[in-house]
Design an enzyme around this catalytic site. Structure first.
Site, PDB file in Angstrom:
ATOM      1  N   THR A  44      44.193  46.290  44.915  1.00 34.01           N
ATOM      2  CA  THR A  44      43.988  44.928  44.409  1.00 34.01           C
ATOM      3  C   THR A  44      44.425  43.862  45.405  1.00 34.01           C
ATOM      4  O   THR A  44      43.836  42.787  45.482  1.00 34.01           O
ATOM      5  CB  THR A  44      44.800  44.762  43.095  1.00 34.01           C
ATOM      6  OG1 THR A  44      44.276  45.685  42.152  1.00 34.01           O
ATOM      7  CG2 THR A  44      44.692  43.362  42.535  1.00 34.01           C
ATOM      8  N   SER A  50      42.842  52.427  44.587  1.00 39.07           N
ATOM      9  CA  SER A  50      43.655  53.643  44.733  1.00 39.07           C
ATOM     10  C   SER A  50      43.270  54.721  43.726  1.00 39.07           C
ATOM     11  O   SER A  50      43.621  55.886  43.911  1.00 39.07           O
ATOM     12  CB  SER A  50      45.137  53.317  44.665  1.00 39.07           C
ATOM     13  OG  SER A  50      45.533  53.024  43.358  1.00 39.07           O
TER      14      SER A  50
HETATM   15  N1  ASN Z   1      43.125  49.511  40.656  1.00 39.63           N
HETATM   16  C1  ASN Z   1      43.998  48.918  41.599  1.00 39.63           C
HETATM   17  C2  ASN Z   1      44.333  50.003  42.624  1.00 39.63           C
HETATM   18  O1  ASN Z   1      45.121  50.860  42.341  1.00 39.63           O
HETATM   19  C3  ASN Z   1      45.263  48.390  40.941  1.00 39.63           C
HETATM   20  C4  ASN Z   1      46.161  47.589  41.825  1.00 39.63           C
HETATM   21  O2  ASN Z   1      46.208  47.740  43.028  1.00 39.63           O
HETATM   22  N2  ASN Z   1      46.944  46.681  41.256  1.00 39.63           N
HETATM   23  O3  ASN Z   1      43.765  50.014  43.685  1.00 39.63           O
END
Ligand code: ASN
Length: 588
Positions: A42, A113
């Site tokens: 993110t 991720s």
């Molecule tokens: N979905 C995102 C990730 O894990 C969540 C984040 O980074 N806050 O890449």
């Protein structure tokens, strides 16, 4: 009552400014270099046409460069060489902190991720290995969803780690005004550039946690990570407080290396009331080789489920490693209850207080070691390899003989004096070569990586003193080879300056290397050694892996000087036998 010397000391001490906790920050000479691996998450995302967050390539560094508190363009313009200018960003000057230069290496495929897996962990590990000697510390920018898995896996894949590795990310992208990402990166860079914490850690919302103790605890809060079974290693507020005692330090004389394989045949099986035997049986089918069993409370399974127990026993007999971990966020498994005891008797390995993320990645690491037999693997799963589980002795210290002799036996007295007296006592005993006394200090919680007013550590002193046995003792007890003193001098440079060849060789075995920032002076030092006819010094640099053909500022090499000075070159030839002597080198 006439006060004793120790009472007077304590009284004076208590009226003073108070005792600092952890390493104190003072300004150091020079710069430190941090490599930032930007893998996705993110932190660098923007919304696409469908209003979904996706990683945006080639935007992150451009954006960071424009933020004055993340990058000092003026410093770059006046202080960095042409090649460094395009490569590095620089944090602005901070009181008591060294200048942190950082290079952002963006991955060609930025990932959420949730899309990362073992191959991503291996890539990150190998990238750090490739740049290990060129940087003082490492920051990995990562999505938060699987960040705890990555941090845990890396902690096991990095063997004999001696430098700071910090994983961070954010809940809101840096491009948005309320982002938590900018603070997270900034904090991670300051820590990685100023402190040697030789662990894989996670920095989030002002806290630095041991990576393999973390779990993502909130989908929404900025305080998204926690390490329920261990307090943070460092906290950032107005001051940076590092809990030096909490750092898990390497205690081997071996170089840093990456174990580049992981066994994918592992799984997490969470028990629930009424789980069917068919489901359990299906889980234990080939090719599964290791299972983290998430049991109830302090490690219990139903004692009235004979079928379940038989299935687990059979799987264990077939050679599948089964680790018992609790479903609770906090606490440890133990065999207090009948239901837990049965598991231990069936060969199920107690996972103590490991998080499921740590237990799973450790299993994957241990199972990928082809030269270990099954018993060794079972034994290692129970052993504390990287601080991932509490081993019982943690934190239990006894008063040192020295403090007891002074009558300072109360816990409060000790705690107050330890941080001031113990470092001085360590240094004194290092100079005197008194290993038994150091053993006593170790048992009372003395930190062999503690720094004096000039950031010099016991290892620096021992390398100057030339006591090989002492250097070996310190290395086996967590002394860090990469610590720099106020002037940027590492223990290796000290050993070179005192021509302690055996110590240089030992430090090299442990992975010491000449600091990059110092390499500009190596040519000067080589020429100066040649001018003085010091074969010993040239050999010191040779043993430390220096390139002996490095020129000084006027372009001369040590070999030029030897010829100009009219010395007999043959006397030096064994130093130069690996150096390619080109005709250009003789040109003067
Ligand atoms: N979905 C995102 C990730 O894990 C969540 C984040 O980074 N806050 O890449």
């Amino acid at each position: 009552h006439t006060p004793s010397a120790s009472e007077i000391f304590l009284r004076t001490f208590r009226s003073g400014p108070g005792i600092p906790s952890g390493p104190i920050s003072r300004s150091k000479e020079g710069e430190s270099r941090v490599l930032v691996l930007y893998t996705g998450g993110t932190i660098g995302m923007m919304k696409d046409d469908k209003k979904a967050y996706v990683p945006i390539p080639n935007a992150f560094e451009k954006y960071i460069r424009r933020i004055p508190y993340m990058h000092d363009e003026e410093y770059v313009g006046t202080r960095l060489s042409a090649t460094e200018k395009s490569k590095f960003l620089v944090l602005p000057e901070m009181t008591d902190k060294t200048r942190v230069l950082y290079h952002i290496q963006e991955y060609s495929q930025l990932l959420d991720s949730s899309n990362m897996a073992m191959d991503s962990w291996i890539q990150i590990a190998l990238d750090i290995q490739k740049s290990y000697e060129a940087y003082d510390g490492f920051v990995i920018l990562h999505g938060t969803d699987t960040l705890a898995y990555t941090a845990s896996a890396l902690s096991f894949m990095f063997e004999n780690l001696g430098k700071t590795v910090i994983v961070t990310g954010s809940q809101i992208p840096v491009f948005e005004s309320r982002s938590d990402g900018r603070d997270n990166i900034l904090g991670a860079l300051v820590l990685a550039g100023n402190y040697v914490i030789p662990e894989v850690t996670v920095f989030f919302r002002n806290n630095l946690f041991r990576g393999n103790r973390t779990m993502k605890k909130s989908t929404d809060a900025f305080f998204a990570f926690d390490s329920p079974n261990m307090p943070p290693i460092a906290k950032i507020g107005i001051n940076i407080e590092v809990n030096a005692q909490a750092i898990f330090r390497p205690s081997t004389i071996e170089k840093f290396r990456v174990h580049p394989t992981l066994n994918p045949n592992v799984g997490l099986l969470r028990l629930f009331p009424n789980i069917t035997i068919q489901a359990v049986r299906a889980f234990f089918q080939p090719p599964i080789e290791g299972v983290v069993l998430q049991t109830y409370g302090a490690g219990n399974i139903p004692s009235n489920r004979i079928d379940l127990m038989e299935e687990l026993k059979a799987a264990s007999r077939r050679g599948i490693l089964i680790i018992n971990c609790t479903q609770c966020i906090e606490g440890s498994v133990c065999s207090t209850y009948e239901t837990g005891m049965i598991l231990a008797q069936a060969g199920i390995i107690p996972g103590v207080d490991m998080t499921p993320e740590a237990a799973l990645t450790k299993l994957s690491y241990v199972l990928s070691k082809t030269d270990w037999d099954l018993n060794t693997k079972r034994e290692l799963m129970q052993r504390n390899l990287r601080g991932e589980l509490s081993s019982g002795q943690d934190g239990s210290t006894k008063p040192s003989r020295m403090l007891t002799n002074y009558g300072l036996i109360t816990k409060e007295d000790q705690a107050e004096l330890e941080s001031v007296i113990l470092p001085a006592c360590i240094i004194q005993n290092v100079i005197e070569g008194n290993i038994p006394e150091l053993e006593d200090l170790k048992n009372s919680g003395a930190d062999f990586s503690s720094e004096n007013g000039d950031f010099r550590t016991p290892l620096h002193i021992a390398c100057c003193e030339g006591n090989l046995e002492m250097v070996e003792y310190l290395l086996l007890n967590g002394a860090c080879i990469h610590m720099k003193d106020r002037y940027g001098i590492t223990p290796l440079l000290d050993a070179i300056h005192f021509d302690n060849h055996d110590i240089i060789k030992l430090l090299m075995k442990c992975g010491a290397h000449l600091p990059l920032a110092h390499s500009r002076n190596v040519g000067e030092e080589l020429c100066s050694a040649a001018a003085k006819g010091s074969l010993k010094r040239l050999q010191s640099f040779q043993f430390a892996g220096a390139d002996l053909s490095q020129p000084d500022f006027s372009g001369n090499t040590a070999l030029h000087i030897i010829y100009v000075e009219g010395a007999r070159p043959t006397q030096y030839m064994d130093c130069f036998n690996k150096v390619h002597v080109s005709s250009e080198m003789y040109s003067p």
